[in-house]
Design an enzyme around this catalytic site. Structure first.
Site, mmCIF file in Angstrom:
data_model
loop_
_atom_site.group_PDB
_atom_site.id
_atom_site.type_symbol
_atom_site.label_atom_id
_atom_site.label_comp_id
_atom_site.label_asym_id
_atom_site.label_seq_id
_atom_site.Cartn_x
_atom_site.Cartn_y
_atom_site.Cartn_z
ATOM 1 N N ASP A 388 75.150 -20.390 -10.938
ATOM 2 C CA ASP A 388 74.533 -20.462 -12.260
ATOM 3 C C ASP A 388 75.512 -21.222 -13.157
ATOM 4 O OD1 ASP A 388 72.662 -19.680 -14.370
ATOM 5 O OD2 ASP A 388 74.313 -18.431 -15.079
ATOM 6 N N THR A 534 70.478 -24.260 -13.613
ATOM 7 C CA THR A 534 70.642 -24.108 -15.061
ATOM 8 C C THR A 534 69.311 -24.240 -15.777
ATOM 9 O OG1 THR A 534 71.754 -24.959 -17.034
ATOM 10 C CG2 THR A 534 71.188 -26.573 -15.347
ATOM 11 N N ASP A 581 76.213 -14.611 -13.432
ATOM 12 C CA ASP A 581 76.881 -13.601 -14.264
ATOM 13 C C ASP A 581 76.159 -12.259 -14.254
ATOM 14 O OD1 ASP A 581 74.679 -14.041 -15.839
ATOM 15 O OD2 ASP A 581 75.757 -15.083 -17.437
ATOM 16 N N ASP A 585 70.338 -13.180 -13.633
ATOM 17 C CA ASP A 585 70.346 -13.761 -12.288
ATOM 18 C C ASP A 585 69.985 -12.741 -11.210
ATOM 19 O OD1 ASP A 585 71.312 -16.207 -13.342
ATOM 20 O OD2 ASP A 585 73.322 -15.372 -13.399
#
Length: 690
Positions: A388, A534, A581, A585
């Protein structure tokens, strides 16, 4: 003490193949509340077990000396035949040997009972059968049967077995020492600040959420919380692996067990007991050490078959030497006992659990928390990693990436002028400029230009920091390929006007972490494809991808689409790890073959991740994959040694080289068996995190 020993032997069963190393590091988690993490409890229990083996060894060894002196074979070997003998000496030999058999052999006899109760005959069963056969046969000879007594072989065999277990358990105690150190981190007392301002020393177990405590320089922080007064730096190395002291000021979070630096601080307690970071770390390590290991399944099967081979091989050896080679029963029995001793799958039983204990503790000590052992082992096969972007490869904050000067100004000077004006603004772009600048000048007449920027007088000059929209509105045009280039990268561009003229421009973007480039480079050297997900626009994604030399990227991906992208990469036939993080996600982390949550900080309970990295450092991804590969190598090395040793040792013990004068005694078989176990233990201890 015998009860301790019973526990030990039960843990040696082939079905579990677990090891005291697991118990030592983890059992106290069953009685959690971090005040109970101190090194007492179970560490003492394990130390008692080591002490018990040591005591049994030394006592048995002392009694073995007169046994050797009274043994006819030893007397003949030393030329003392008839010198020490006296009427009834064979009965004294029997009494002393009985003591060594029942006292020194107790752990193995008890262990056999535990294994047979669970229908999983293993190492303890083999040792117990070997020493029992030798003892019973020798006893019958003493009381009338024609034959040869095995008392000195029996005593030395038990001595060596006890010594081997003692050395091995000491090695195991060192295997999870990092967790013992974690358990010792919590202080026993805290300085509670009362409502009237007085300070009272209380036990850490009495602290509750909302309490305020004073932490003096050099003291350990008693619980997780937030700084409400003072500033300092804190050493969190034992908790996160971060070697440098971490600055803390009002509002900063602190972790229980960290060591306060130079300043006194008052913290407000936010988490205690099982909720604390340290408790969660130890809990996660416990889960990891107990979770199923595929390599362990292989070791379990091999050890079980080895037990069957040992029992069958012992019976076959007895039959061959008696029926075919026409040797006497005493000789055939000695060969049988040696085969069973040397075939003990002890090293095999330790091969995987010891490596698991070392790797999990080593990872935890460096802020790499393994939740799922099987996923961690899959980590060695990772072919592609999807990162990510925001907060993982980048810092998740605006910062200056480019400074373009159009007049006589130097880059630093231009940035200082811009930062001086922006210091009075709370806009994220303004903060990014101010944080990048080394200094600022005093400003007069500051004024915000709504939606367009800000202005003020700096060093007697009129300075404006404005958006491209302001330039269009005022009809100011600029043709510079450098500005077009940074705009095409999706970066935010602001212009600096000094005394009405365009003096330059500043490009801002989400700052790429300094470690990201090195992490990607190292991962690619491992042969792993590196990709990025992203939600940002394509231009920004392309810029980050080119800066880091990524193999691929996916831009403008909505949070709920991330798992689909992971699935898409998996459809290419790749073993995929997802690194994020953990905030949005979760589905992608769950979809990946290995889910890695990075930068979890004190929130280690990221439910969907297999591995949790405490720090926001992409290099830790490289470290955990390197550790997964090194761990697997150690497991295979240990399994190869444990099985390969038996392949060589069993025929030798059976007497295949007898005609060449090579014959192993049961005691020498025990030495070789113990040596193989110690080698496996030492090899596991050499596991390192690079």
């Amino acid at each position: 003490m015998q009860e301790h020993q019973h526990n030990h032997s039960e843990h040696k069963t082939q079905s579990e193949m677990s090891h005291p190393g697991h118990e030592m590091s983890m059992e106290k988690m069953d009685h959690m509340g971090h005040e109970e993490h101190r090194a007492g409890g179970h560490h003492d229990h394990h130390a008692h077990m080591v002490a018990d083996f040591r005591r049994r060894f030394w006592v048995s060894l002392v009694v073995t000396i007169p046994i050797l002196a009274l043994s006819p074979l030893v007397q003949r070997f030393l030329g003392l035949a008839g010198v020490i003998s006296f009427p009834g000496d064979i009965y004294l030999l029997f009494v002393l040997s009985s003591f060594v058999f029942f006292y020194g052999g107790y752990p193995f006899l008890k262990g056999m009972f535990g294994e047979l109760t669970k229908a999983t005959p293993g190492m303890m069963t083999l040792i117990a059968i070997a020493i029992s056969t030798a003892y019973i046969y020798s006893t019958v000879v003493v009381f009338g049967l024609k034959g040869k007594v095995f008392f000195w072989e029996l005593a030395t065999l038990i001595d060596i077995m006890l010594l081997g277990h003692w050395i091995e358990m000491r090695s195991v105690m060192g295997a999870s020492r990092a967790l013992e150190e974690l358990a010792r981190l919590m202080p026993s007392e805290a300085h509670r600040v009362m409502p009237d301002g007085t300070v009272v020393d209380v036990s850490v177990s009495e602290l509750k959420t909302g309490d305020r405590v004073l932490v003096k320089p050099g003291e350990k922080i008693p619980a997780d919380g937030r700084v409400v007064e003072g500033q300092t730096s804190v050493n969190e190395a034992m908790l996160t692996g971060e070697s440098r002291p971490v600055p803390k000021k009002t509002g900063s979070k602190v972790i229980g067990g960290a060591i306060n630096g130079e300043g006194s601080i008052v913290i407000e307690i936010e988490k205690t007991g099982r909720d604390s970071f340290l408790s969660q770390v130890i809990d996660l390590v416990k889960q990891a050490q107990e979770s199923k290991s595929r390599t362990q399944d292989l070791a379990n099967r091999a050890a079980f078959y080895l037990t069957i081979i040992a029992l069958s091989g012992g019976a076959l050896t007895l039959f061959v030497w008696l029926a075919i080679m026409q040797k006497d029963f005493a000789f055939a029995l000695e060969r049988t006992v040696t085969v069973m001793v040397i075939t003990c799958p002890h090293a095999l039983g330790l091969a995987v659990p010891l490596v698991v204990a070392v790797s999990t503790a080593l990872a935890a000590k460096n802020g790499l928390l393994i939740r799922n052992r099987a996923a961690f082992e899959r980590g060695r096969n990772i072919q592609a990693i999807i990162f990510d972007k925001t907060g993982t490869l980048t810092e998740g904050r605006f910062g200056v990436t480019d400074i373009i000067t159009l007049k006589e100004f130097q880059e630093d000077e231009l940035l200082t002028y811009a930062a001086s004006v922006e210091a009075h603004s709370e806009h994220p772009i303004a903060r990014g400029i101010v944080e990048t600048a080394k200094e600022t000048y005093p400003v007069e007449g500051f004024r915000a230009i709504p939606g367009k920027g800000a202005e003020g007088r700096v060093n007697g000059r009129h300075v404006m920091v404005v958006s491209p929209g302001y330039l269009r509105e005022k009809g100011l045009k600029i043709n510079d390929s450098r500005i077009e280039e940074i705009s095409s990268q999706g970066k935010t561009v602001v212009f600096i006007l000094i005394d009405g003229e365009i003096a330059g421009a500043v490009g801002l973007a989400d700052i790429i972490r300094p470690e990201s480039k090195e992490a990607i480079s190292r991962l690619k050297q491992m042969g792993i494809k590196c990709m990025m997900l992203t939600g940002d626009n394509r231009q920004v994604a392309r810029w980050v991808s080119e800066e880091l030399a990524l193999d691929d990227y996916f831009a403008e991906v909505l949070p709920h689409e991330k798992a689909e992208k992971v699935k898409e990469v998996q459809s290419r036939g790749l073993v995929v790890a997802m690194t994020g993080d953990g905030v949005n996600d979760a589905p992608a982390l769950a979809q990946a073959d290995v889910g890695i949550a990075i930068g979890a900080g004190t929130d280690v309970a990221v439910e969907t991740a297999d591995i949790i990295l405490v720090r926001s450092n992409p290099l830790d991804v490289f470290a955990i994959i390197g550790l997964a590969r090194a761990t697997y190598r150690k497991m295979i090395q240990n399994l190869a040694w444990a099985t390969g040793y038996n392949t060589f040792a069993i025929p030798l013990a059976a007497g295949v080289l007898y005609k060449y004068g090579v014959l192993l005694s049961p005691a020498m078989g025990a030495v070789l068996m113990s040596l193989s176990t110690v080698i496996v233990a030492i090899n596991a201890r050499f596991l390192k995190l690079r």
